[in-house]
Enzyme design. Sequence first.
Site, PDB file in Angstrom:
ATOM      1  N   SER A  41       0.901  -1.206   0.060  1.00  0.00           N
ATOM      2  CA  SER A  41       0.035   0.013  -0.142  1.00  0.00           C
ATOM      3  C   SER A  41       0.951   1.132  -0.080  1.00  0.00           C
ATOM      4  O   SER A  41       1.935   1.311   0.387  1.00  0.00           O
ATOM      5  CB  SER A  41      -0.948  -0.034   1.168  1.00  0.00           C
ATOM      6  OG  SER A  41      -1.642   1.278   1.299  1.00  0.00           O
ATOM      7  N   TYR A  52      -3.335  -0.103   9.986  1.00  0.00           N
ATOM      8  CA  TYR A  52      -3.559  -0.691   8.530  1.00  0.00           C
ATOM      9  C   TYR A  52      -2.073  -0.421   8.107  1.00  0.00           C
ATOM     10  O   TYR A  52      -1.646  -1.390   7.556  1.00  0.00           O
ATOM     11  CB  TYR A  52      -4.530   0.009   8.022  1.00  0.00           C
ATOM     12  CG  TYR A  52      -4.354  -0.407   6.375  1.00  0.00           C
ATOM     13  CD1 TYR A  52      -4.810  -1.842   6.065  1.00  0.00           C
ATOM     14  CD2 TYR A  52      -4.071   0.407   5.539  1.00  0.00           C
ATOM     15  CE1 TYR A  52      -4.778  -2.124   4.672  1.00  0.00           C
ATOM     16  CE2 TYR A  52      -3.748   0.122   4.060  1.00  0.00           C
ATOM     17  CZ  TYR A  52      -4.340  -1.280   3.907  1.00  0.00           C
ATOM     18  OH  TYR A  52      -4.126  -1.693   2.529  1.00  0.00           O
TER      19      TYR A  52
END
Length: 346
Positions: A134, A158
Amino acid sequence: MASNNGTGYWRGQRALVTGIGGFVGSQLAAALVEQGAHVVGILRDSRGDRRLDMLGLTGRVEIVHGSIADYATVERAFNEYEVQHCFHLAAQAIVGVANRSPLSTFESNIRGTWTLLEAARQSSFLQSLVFASSDKVYGDQPVLPYHEDSPLSAVYPYDASKLCAETIARSYAVTYSLPMAIVRCANIYGPGDLNWSRVVPGTIRSMLNGEAPVIRSDGTLERDYMYVSDAVDAYLTLARNVGRDDVRGQAFNFGWGRGYSVLEIVRQILAHAPAPLEPVIQGQNRGEIARQWLSSEKAARILDWAPQVSLDSGIMQSVRWYREFLGFEPSLPREFAKAGANGSVR
């Protein structure tokens, strides 16, 4: 620069897509099937089955039901289906959920990754593995856009889970010569995203219902946005090149290289509204990076990759798809359209 999906490359190839029931994973699987690959996916629950049905993939892909964190399940998928190419997209990917429930996020994103990597290491068929990291691994940076050699400063749950998983993936690439490369994508949007808390689908649904969209933040968070077909192309391009010395074990950014605020995206969508609407801004910025966008210079130079769908075109295509999905296709699974009603977007 035009990118090339290498359509003929995938004919007859055997590919495993973890996260096949998700927004990007399902569309990646659809592209692979369309190009002649034999596709198997790992699914934890029935929500993914419904999404595959929506895309017409039921009966066209093999499904192994179980958790990505269960080694026996993953090992069976690799061995039983003689997997040659693995796309690891399975993850708990919602930032708000990760902030509320970090342990389940770590279980899925970190344990799930090392479980898959170990099964991949033991496989005698594997030729390539592409791991979905990510842009969040960069954390807050004083200098933008992010480059692959920018510091990795993730702190939120996250973001940290993806950084941990990426570090483990690199370890397997270096220690065991696993044919692996890492994808760091911009925010992906487009047809088929049914997570209504995300800014694009949530705003479009509110607009089509004639309701003012609710923005949880103050609207200033800036992100790089990339259309889903460009993301799929990025995965396929990287997988075809993993065997190269300048690709194996490397991370690659994929995005447009500029940031748009949430408010800019919302207003661009609302330009398609039949009557004027103004967003409701709640001003709750917590646990999220303020500004992030990516340089894809490395992908352009080494992989000859560039995004093809502009934001204007992508928003227009998305509005058209959601208008049909939400209002003019009663045969589609309506539970998707109803879920999470009256929610807010980031």
